[in-house]
Design a protein around this motif. Structure first.
Motif, PDB file in Angstrom:
ATOM      1  N   ASP A 459      29.132  54.307  16.897  1.00  0.00           N
ATOM      2  CA  ASP A 459      29.794  53.291  16.074  1.00  0.00           C
ATOM      3  C   ASP A 459      29.538  51.935  16.727  1.00  0.00           C
ATOM      4  O   ASP A 459      30.245  51.514  17.639  1.00  0.00           O
ATOM      5  CB  ASP A 459      31.297  53.576  15.995  1.00  0.00           C
ATOM      6  CG  ASP A 459      31.996  52.626  15.033  1.00  0.00           C
ATOM      7  OD1 ASP A 459      31.300  51.909  14.301  1.00  0.00           O
ATOM      8  OD2 ASP A 459      33.241  52.600  15.019  1.00  0.00           O
ATOM      9  N   GLY A 460      28.512  51.247  16.255  1.00  0.00           N
ATOM     10  CA  GLY A 460      28.149  49.964  16.845  1.00  0.00           C
ATOM     11  C   GLY A 460      26.760  49.543  16.407  1.00  0.00           C
ATOM     12  O   GLY A 460      26.049  50.286  15.716  1.00  0.00           O
ATOM     13  N   GLY A 461      26.364  48.381  16.840  1.00  0.00           N
ATOM     14  CA  GLY A 461      25.077  47.828  16.446  1.00  0.00           C
ATOM     15  C   GLY A 461      24.017  47.950  17.517  1.00  0.00           C
ATOM     16  O   GLY A 461      24.001  48.901  18.299  1.00  0.00           O
ATOM     17  N   LYS A 462      23.126  46.924  17.593  1.00  0.00           N
ATOM     18  CA  LYS A 462      21.963  46.994  18.488  1.00  0.00           C
ATOM     19  C   LYS A 462      22.364  47.067  19.954  1.00  0.00           C
ATOM     20  O   LYS A 462      21.716  47.760  20.739  1.00  0.00           O
ATOM     21  CB  LYS A 462      21.068  45.770  18.252  1.00  0.00           C
ATOM     22  CG  LYS A 462      20.409  45.747  16.880  1.00  0.00           C
ATOM     23  CD  LYS A 462      19.519  44.527  16.720  1.00  0.00           C
ATOM     24  CE  LYS A 462      18.835  44.528  15.353  1.00  0.00           C
ATOM     25  NZ  LYS A 462      17.978  43.327  15.164  1.00  0.00           N
ATOM     26  N   GLY A 463      23.425  46.358  20.344  1.00  0.00           N
ATOM     27  CA  GLY A 463      23.837  46.377  21.747  1.00  0.00           C
ATOM     28  C   GLY A 463      24.262  47.753  22.200  1.00  0.00           C
ATOM     29  O   GLY A 463      23.817  48.251  23.244  1.00  0.00           O
ATOM     30  N   GLN A 464      25.106  48.405  21.409  1.00  0.00           N
ATOM     31  CA  GLN A 464      25.534  49.756  21.763  1.00  0.00           C
ATOM     32  C   GLN A 464      24.377  50.746  21.736  1.00  0.00           C
ATOM     33  O   GLN A 464      24.303  51.647  22.570  1.00  0.00           O
ATOM     34  CB  GLN A 464      26.635  50.225  20.798  1.00  0.00           C
ATOM     35  CG  GLN A 464      28.006  49.628  21.071  1.00  0.00           C
ATOM     36  CD  GLN A 464      28.212  48.317  20.343  1.00  0.00           C
ATOM     37  OE1 GLN A 464      27.250  47.706  19.844  1.00  0.00           O
ATOM     38  NE2 GLN A 464      29.452  47.846  20.301  1.00  0.00           N
ATOM     39  N   MET A 465      23.456  50.543  20.786  1.00  0.00           N
ATOM     40  CA  MET A 465      22.300  51.445  20.716  1.00  0.00           C
ATOM     41  C   MET A 465      21.409  51.277  21.945  1.00  0.00           C
ATOM     42  O   MET A 465      20.851  52.240  22.475  1.00  0.00           O
ATOM     43  CB  MET A 465      21.482  51.158  19.455  1.00  0.00           C
ATOM     44  CG  MET A 465      22.057  51.782  18.205  1.00  0.00           C
ATOM     45  SD  MET A 465      22.414  53.535  18.373  1.00  0.00           S
ATOM     46  CE  MET A 465      20.838  54.164  18.839  1.00  0.00           C
ATOM     47  N   PRO A 492      33.471  48.937   3.624  1.00  0.00           N
ATOM     48  CA  PRO A 492      32.789  50.229   3.518  1.00  0.00           C
ATOM     49  C   PRO A 492      31.740  50.201   2.412  1.00  0.00           C
ATOM     50  O   PRO A 492      31.963  49.649   1.331  1.00  0.00           O
ATOM     51  CB  PRO A 492      33.923  51.208   3.169  1.00  0.00           C
ATOM     52  CG  PRO A 492      35.165  50.544   3.674  1.00  0.00           C
ATOM     53  CD  PRO A 492      34.932  49.081   3.501  1.00  0.00           C
ATOM     54  N   GLY A 493      30.588  50.811   2.694  1.00  0.00           N
ATOM     55  CA  GLY A 493      29.490  50.836   1.738  1.00  0.00           C
ATOM     56  C   GLY A 493      28.414  49.825   2.055  1.00  0.00           C
ATOM     57  O   GLY A 493      27.304  49.903   1.509  1.00  0.00           O
ATOM     58  N   LEU A 494      28.745  48.870   2.957  1.00  0.00           N
ATOM     59  CA  LEU A 494      27.763  47.843   3.320  1.00  0.00           C
ATOM     60  C   LEU A 494      27.220  48.058   4.733  1.00  0.00           C
ATOM     61  O   LEU A 494      26.572  47.169   5.287  1.00  0.00           O
ATOM     62  CB  LEU A 494      28.393  46.453   3.215  1.00  0.00           C
ATOM     63  CG  LEU A 494      28.908  46.045   1.825  1.00  0.00           C
ATOM     64  CD1 LEU A 494      29.516  44.661   1.869  1.00  0.00           C
ATOM     65  CD2 LEU A 494      27.772  46.107   0.797  1.00  0.00           C
ATOM     66  N   GLU A 495      27.484  49.232   5.334  1.00  0.00           N
ATOM     67  CA  GLU A 495      27.013  49.497   6.694  1.00  0.00           C
ATOM     68  C   GLU A 495      25.484  49.537   6.742  1.00  0.00           C
ATOM     69  O   GLU A 495      24.820  49.820   5.727  1.00  0.00           O
ATOM     70  CB  GLU A 495      27.546  50.852   7.193  1.00  0.00           C
ATOM     71  CG  GLU A 495      29.045  50.929   7.346  1.00  0.00           C
ATOM     72  CD  GLU A 495      29.753  51.419   6.108  1.00  0.00           C
ATOM     73  OE1 GLU A 495      30.942  51.756   6.209  1.00  0.00           O
ATOM     74  OE2 GLU A 495      29.126  51.447   5.020  1.00  0.00           O
ATOM     75  N   GLU A 496      24.958  49.264   7.938  1.00  0.00           N
ATOM     76  CA  GLU A 496      23.526  49.421   8.147  1.00  0.00           C
ATOM     77  C   GLU A 496      23.299  50.347   9.336  1.00  0.00           C
ATOM     78  O   GLU A 496      24.069  50.352  10.295  1.00  0.00           O
ATOM     79  CB  GLU A 496      22.834  48.077   8.373  1.00  0.00           C
ATOM     80  CG  GLU A 496      23.288  47.322   9.598  1.00  0.00           C
ATOM     81  CD  GLU A 496      22.512  46.016   9.776  1.00  0.00           C
ATOM     82  OE1 GLU A 496      21.889  45.554   8.793  1.00  0.00           O
ATOM     83  OE2 GLU A 496      22.519  45.489  10.900  1.00  0.00           O
ATOM     84  N   LEU A 497      22.256  51.153   9.243  1.00  0.00           N
ATOM     85  CA  LEU A 497      21.920  52.097  10.304  1.00  0.00           C
ATOM     86  C   LEU A 497      20.926  51.436  11.245  1.00  0.00           C
ATOM     87  O   LEU A 497      19.880  50.937  10.815  1.00  0.00           O
ATOM     88  CB  LEU A 497      21.335  53.382   9.710  1.00  0.00           C
ATOM     89  CG  LEU A 497      22.162  54.058   8.613  1.00  0.00           C
ATOM     90  CD1 LEU A 497      21.540  55.398   8.238  1.00  0.00           C
ATOM     91  CD2 LEU A 497      23.605  54.232   9.045  1.00  0.00           C
ATOM     92  N   VAL A 498      21.257  51.441  12.533  1.00  0.00           N
ATOM     93  CA  VAL A 498      20.443  50.793  13.561  1.00  0.00           C
ATOM     94  C   VAL A 498      19.805  51.866  14.425  1.00  0.00           C
ATOM     95  O   VAL A 498      20.487  52.810  14.863  1.00  0.00           O
ATOM     96  CB  VAL A 498      21.314  49.857  14.427  1.00  0.00           C
ATOM     97  CG1 VAL A 498      20.466  49.153  15.463  1.00  0.00           C
ATOM     98  CG2 VAL A 498      22.042  48.851  13.546  1.00  0.00           C
TER      99      VAL A 498
END
Length: 597
Positions: A459-465, A492-498
């Motif tokens: 659960d997070g963006g580029k930094g967590q990845m 909800p529904g606007l998430e992006e997969l990183v």
């Protein structure tokens, strides 16, 4: 060396006991009990008509361990303990994460009636078990309405100066402020006990006698109270006795197979009242028959639960009775449904078992479809079986907690969830918290100890990845993963997969089944993290100031919090109030008082 069954069987005793089938790497394949160890174990290696499931198991056996016992009943108890502790692959298991709920009546001059789940304590009377919490709460509501027993905690009861709202709405007699004496309250407790034990007729008769006595003494207001109690009770009994006019306790067990899956449905009748039912699904039951599942359930359930007056089953009562009588070492009241009301109960139990199987099948099918959609959306070579998701929760860096939730076998596996209390990092550093959680979880996998997931969700963006990629690289693990970054305005529904390989983030349609699966797992990780964080934060805020006071150890802390109903009560207490707590002298009371100012 291959297992030499003939040589081993020559060494076996004919005493009762327990046997354990051991496979490769010391894996326990099966645990069983026997009245005669030699005869029972021999049957596995001499029969030619073994079921496919058992034949596969026998083909993996490398060793058989046995433990002789003094009786078959002892063997049954030992078998159950070993099954619970070892979790053998080929045993049919009925796992229920929660114990059955009860109604409890505490001791003392003015007993409290309350909902209870868990172990039993001395001096407390327990009534049940009930199939679910709804049945308990409905019964408690009835108890309050008819018998008006107190439900408040002892600390609240001891410190009230005026009646609470429950007294004002005629749900409590107000023993906390002396509005009812000990003898009259004890009489109400006795009536409630009779009712909970199914003796409804005795309760009505006793209330009728009280009403008549009050009327003869011209105490008409009191007589009206008894009249209303009788009316309320008769209304309830009329509603609940549609199916039975007897004060009987019955368990109705229906085992049903559908689409290769088995469900055992347990319906509980107590005092003639149908309290609801509970569908149970056995684990490790591939290829087992409904009768096998029913016998396994009876052996496991009644090892811990009391026997009712009658047990109705929908399959071969003789086989079930024999298994149960070995457990209780006496007669077991197992029979088929005979009378009209019993057949109605059994019909409902079988229907509910079928409905539960259908719902389970639909849920499983939906899970499969969403997993396949996720595989296609991510371009994976195979459909992921086990997915683990991580989230971090804290309040301005305080009481940081990381969660790891697991999706496996098309459903959330709550028994495998884990929380990690994060320490030794800069407050509010989510990246360091994620690094610590991932390291603690996957260093075990790297060492060959933990279960390896097919997919990791962060659960997070580029930094967590980036942190996750570094941790797995350091541990030498290659596991597919991606992050879920919250969309614009966190809607909800606007998430992006990183992704960790730097490719462009992926946006899915809001109605995409794969996105719904990701959201479900992500939201569960968030829920599990935040509940852990709140509990840790509350504990720190409630106890840290007491922990800093010299002379106040864990025992005195518990006594202080119990005596004043929590930290707020301790804060508001005077020195004299504190001195009344066991183990607190005046000098220490003054220290506590001054420290909390």
């Amino acid at each position: 060396m291959a297992f030499d069954a003939k040589a081993f069987l020559r060494t076996l005793t004919e005493e009762p006991g327990v046997y354990r089938m051991i496979g490769a790497d010391e894996t326990v394949l099966y645990v069983g009990k026997a009245k005669n160890l030699k005869r029972r174990v021999s049957s596995y290696f001499q029969r030619t008509q073994l079921s496919p499931r058992i034949a596969i198991m026998v083909g993996q056996v490398e060793r058989v361990d046995t433990t002789a016992t003094r009786s078959e009943a002892e063997a049954l108890i030992l078998e159950n303990n070993l099954i619970k502790s070892l979790g053998p692959k080929y045993n049919i298991l009925f796992r229920d994460d929660k114990s059955y709920p009860y109604i409890a009546l505490s001791g003392g001059d003015f007993p409290q009636i309350y909902y209870h789940r868990g172990g039993f304590r001395k001096g407390v009377r327990y009534f049940g078990p009930f199939p679910n919490s709804w049945a308990v709460r409905e019964s408690l509501h009835l108890m309050q309405k008819i018998f008006r027993l107190r439900t408040c905690e002892d600390t609240t009861f001891a410190n009230r100066s005026r009646p609470c709202l429950l007294h004002q709405i005629q749900r409590c007699t107000g023993p906390c402020v002396g509005l009812i004496d000990k003898e009259a309250y004890a009489a109400d407790v006795q009536l409630a006990s009779l009712f909970l034990n199914g003796r409804h007729g005795d309760v009505v008769d006793d209330l009728s006698r009280r009403m008549q006595a009050a009327s003869d003494a011209l105490a008409f207001e009191k007589a009206v109270v008894y009249r209303d109690q009788i009316r309320n009770l008769q209304a309830v009994l009329h509603k609940q006795f549609v199916e039975s006019a007897k004060d009987e306790d019955v368990d109705v067990l229906a085992a049903v197979e559908q689409g290769g899956a088995v469900c055992v449905n347990l319906a509980m009748i107590r005092g003639g009242r149908h309290l609801g039912d509970r569908p149970l699904f056995p684990s490790n039951a591939q290829g087992c028959t409904p009768l096998d599942a029913l016998v396994a359930f009876v052996e496991q359930h009644y090892l811990e639960q009391p026997l009712p007056g009658k047990i109705l089953v929908n399959l071969e009562p003789g086989a079930v009775r024999e298994a149960l009588e070995a457990l209780v070492e006496g007669k077991a009241p197992v029979m088929a449904a005979r009378y009209e009301n019993e057949r109605a109960w059994m019909g409902m139990a079988e229907n509910n078992a079928s409905l539960a199987l259908l719902a389970r099948e639909q849920t499983s099918s939906r899970g499969e479809q969403r997993l396949e959609a996720l595989r296609d959306a991510l371009g994976l070579a195979e459909t992921p079986g086990r997915i683990e998701c991580f989230d971090i929760s804290h309040t301005m860096g305080e009481a940081t907690v990381a969660s790891c939730v697991v999706w496996d076998d098309k459903a959330m596996k709550k028994s495998e969830y884990r929380r990690y209390n994060i320490a030794g990092i800069t407050e509010g550093d989510d990246y360091a918290a994620m690094r610590q959680a991932l390291t603690r979880r996957y260093e075990k996998v790297a060492a060959g100890e933990g279960v390896r997931p097919d997919l990791i969700l962060i659960d997070g963006g580029k930094g967590q990845m980036g942190v996750a990629r570094e941790v797995l690289a350091e541990l030498g693990l290659d596991i597919m993963m991606f992050g879920v970054a919250k969309g614009e305005s966190r809607k909800p529904g606007l998430e992006e997969l990183v992704f960790p390989d730097g490719r462009e983030p992926v946006h899915m349609r809001p109605d995409a089944p794969a996105l719904h699966l990701i959201q479900e797992i992500r939201d569960e990780a968030h829920r599990f993290a935040i509940t852990g964080h709140r509990a840790r934060r509350a504990k720190a805020r409630n106890t840290s100031r007491l922990e800093d006071i010299a002379g106040v150890g864990p025992t005195r802390r518990r006594k202080l919090l119990a005596a004043f109903g929590g930290m707020e009560g301790v804060r508001n207490a005077t020195v004299e109030d504190l001195c009344r707590v066991e183990g607190i002298n005046r000098h220490l009371a003054e220290q506590i008082y001054n420290a909390l100012r």
